[in-house]
Design an enzyme around this catalytic site. Structure first.
Site, PDB file in Angstrom:
ATOM      1  N   ASP A 161       0.703  -1.256   0.165  1.00  0.00           N
ATOM      2  CA  ASP A 161      -0.020  -0.042  -0.059  1.00  0.00           C
ATOM      3  C   ASP A 161       0.733   1.175   0.014  1.00  0.00           C
ATOM      4  O   ASP A 161       2.017   1.205   0.515  1.00  0.00           O
ATOM      5  CB  ASP A 161      -0.817   0.092   1.350  1.00  0.00           C
ATOM      6  CG  ASP A 161      -2.059   0.790   1.129  1.00  0.00           C
ATOM      7  OD1 ASP A 161      -2.195   1.509  -0.033  1.00  0.00           O
ATOM      8  OD2 ASP A 161      -2.537   1.148   2.072  1.00  0.00           O
ATOM      9  N   ASN A 200     -11.019  -2.324  -4.901  1.00  0.00           N
ATOM     10  CA  ASN A 200     -10.343  -1.487  -6.019  1.00  0.00           C
ATOM     11  C   ASN A 200     -10.917  -1.320  -7.247  1.00  0.00           C
ATOM     12  O   ASN A 200     -10.632  -0.500  -7.883  1.00  0.00           O
ATOM     13  CB  ASN A 200      -8.994  -2.034  -6.185  1.00  0.00           C
ATOM     14  CG  ASN A 200      -8.090  -1.790  -4.945  1.00  0.00           C
ATOM     15  OD1 ASN A 200      -7.311  -2.639  -4.810  1.00  0.00           O
ATOM     16  ND2 ASN A 200      -8.303  -0.760  -4.119  1.00  0.00           N
TER      17      ASN A 200
HETATM   18  C1  IPE Z   1      -5.496  -2.731   0.029  1.00  0.00           C
HETATM   19  O1  IPE Z   1      -5.226  -1.231  -0.438  1.00  0.00           O
HETATM   20  C2  IPE Z   1      -5.597  -3.346  -1.233  1.00  0.00           C
HETATM   21  C3  IPE Z   1      -4.252  -3.484  -1.896  1.00  0.00           C
HETATM   22  C4  IPE Z   1      -3.080  -3.345  -1.583  1.00  0.00           C
HETATM   23  C5  IPE Z   1      -4.425  -4.088  -3.273  1.00  0.00           C
HETATM   24  P1  IPE Z   1      -6.186  -0.059  -0.557  1.00  0.00           P
HETATM   25  O2  IPE Z   1      -5.382   1.010  -0.518  1.00  0.00           O
HETATM   26  O3  IPE Z   1      -7.114  -0.738  -1.225  1.00  0.00           O
HETATM   27  O4  IPE Z   1      -6.760  -0.101   0.911  1.00  0.00           O
HETATM   28  P2  IPE Z   1      -7.582   0.798   1.990  1.00  0.00           P
HETATM   29  O5  IPE Z   1      -8.847   1.085   1.029  1.00  0.00           O
HETATM   30  O6  IPE Z   1      -6.985   1.961   2.104  1.00  0.00           O
HETATM   31  O7  IPE Z   1      -8.130  -0.004   3.184  1.00  0.00           O
HETATM   32  C1  IPE Z   2      -1.548   0.232  -3.560  1.00  0.00           C
HETATM   33  O1  IPE Z   2      -1.484   1.816  -3.356  1.00  0.00           O
HETATM   34  C2  IPE Z   2      -1.822  -0.277  -4.553  1.00  0.00           C
HETATM   35  C3  IPE Z   2      -3.371  -0.710  -4.796  1.00  0.00           C
HETATM   36  C4  IPE Z   2      -4.241  -0.742  -4.033  1.00  0.00           C
HETATM   37  C5  IPE Z   2      -3.489  -1.129  -6.402  1.00  0.00           C
HETATM   38  P1  IPE Z   2      -2.648   2.894  -3.366  1.00  0.00           P
HETATM   39  O2  IPE Z   2      -3.109   3.039  -4.677  1.00  0.00           O
HETATM   40  O3  IPE Z   2      -3.783   2.268  -2.433  1.00  0.00           O
HETATM   41  O4  IPE Z   2      -1.994   4.059  -2.862  1.00  0.00           O
HETATM   42  P2  IPE Z   2      -2.508   5.015  -1.514  1.00  0.00           P
HETATM   43  O5  IPE Z   2      -2.854   4.189  -0.375  1.00  0.00           O
HETATM   44  O6  IPE Z   2      -3.596   5.684  -2.353  1.00  0.00           O
HETATM   45  O7  IPE Z   2      -1.404   6.247  -1.199  1.00  0.00           O
HETATM   46 MG    MG Z   3      -4.274   2.295  -0.525  1.00  0.00          MG
END
Ligand code: IPE
Ligand code: IPE
Ligand code: MG
Length: 248
Positions: free
Chosen positions: A21, A69
């Site tokens: 993340d 997502n």
């Molecule tokens: C969790 O990250 C899912 C992945 C890393 C694929 P998110 O960025 O989607 O999580 P939340 O929504 O902040 O909990």
């Molecule tokens: C994790 O990084 C990747 C996926 C969930 C696909 P994020 O895209 O959630 O990045 P933040 O949490 O918005 O910084």
């Molecule tokens: Mg995230």
């Protein structure tokens, strides 16, 4: 940061799961678009896969795309899917070199056809890899996994193949997408968020959680060693008392 020599090779978790993340925040800090963060996450993936295989981790599960997502802006979802195809193609030689076998869990049928093709090809190409299994969680959520298991289980009960009274924890675990894979001993989450985000809900029942403020694109093999070291310093009691653990 820990060096590999600081890791106890006798106490390596068999299964490590990672919530990768912080890509969006990493890009924002650099003044770029969110997809710039996703593009820069590949090095972190490669280093983690190599480090895990080298220290003797048997299963590494990476949460790459959750069911939730799909609700992101369409252009981000599309860019992520394209990046997935590109990354699988680009990284397959590294997997082969490291004898890593690829597997995928989640609603794979919901991915674009090009992703499904690329995945199937890489899974086939790497199937002889016996050093470590890399499990990509794609269009995955823990509640989906449990719901899907319940559907399959109910089907078997209705068909008379399974007695409700014979259902054990092992039976249920055998219907999950992680069938045959031990529960993770260690979960790593980057970007400081203190939540599970619908990842492996059943499988994480007694997993040690390691959360780092580091954003995923900055994660390197030394950070993986840090997580292993932290894990090795934990006392895993499984409900028992500390004293009981020292008595054999
Ligand atoms: C969790 O990250 C899912 C992945 C890393 C694929 P998110 O960025 O989607 O999580 P939340 O929504 O902040 O909990
Ligand atoms: C994790 O990084 C990747 C996926 C969930 C696909 P994020 O895209 O959630 O990045 P933040 O949490 O918005 O910084
Ligand atoms: Mg995230």
């Amino acid at each position: 940061m820990a060096a590999r020599s600081e890791i106890d090779s006798q106490n390596i978790p068999a299964h490590v799961a990672v919530i990768m993340d912080g890509n969006g925040r990493w890009a924002k800090q650099k003044g770029g678009l969110r997809i710039f963060g996703h593009q820069n996450a590949i090095t972190a993936v490669r280093e983690t896969v190599e480090a895990a295989a080298e220290v003797g981790v048997r299963f590494l599960t990476l949460y790459a795309f959750s069911t939730e997502n799909w609700a992101r802006p369409a252009h981000e979802v599309m860019a992520l899917m394209q990046l997935l195809v590109h990354t699988i193609r680009q990284e397959t030689p590294t997997l082969l070199k490291n004898k890593v076998r690829l597997q995928a869990i989640g609603q794979i049928e919901n991915l674009p056809a090009s992703c499904q093709r690329e995945l199937a090809e890489a899974i086939e190409l790497t199937k002889a890899g016996d050093r470590m299994t890399l499990v990509l969680a794609l269009s995955y959520s823990g509640r989906w996994d449990l719901t899907h298991a319940a559907q399959q289980l109910a089907t078997d009960v209705a068909a008379g193949r399974l007695e409700p009274s014979a259902i054990t924890e092992q039976t249920l675990a055998g219907y999950l997408s992680t069938k045959g894979i031990p529960d993770p001993e260690l979960l790593i989450r980057t970007s400081g968020e203190q939540r599970i985000s619908n990842f492996l809900l059943w499988q994480l029942a007694y997993t040690e959680l390691y959360i780092t403020d580091l954003l995923w694109p900055d994660f390197r093999r030394e950070h993986f060693y840090d997580a292993l070291r932290a894990y090795q310093q934990r006392e895993r009691r499984f409900g028992k008392t500390s004293e009981q653990l020292t008595v054999s």
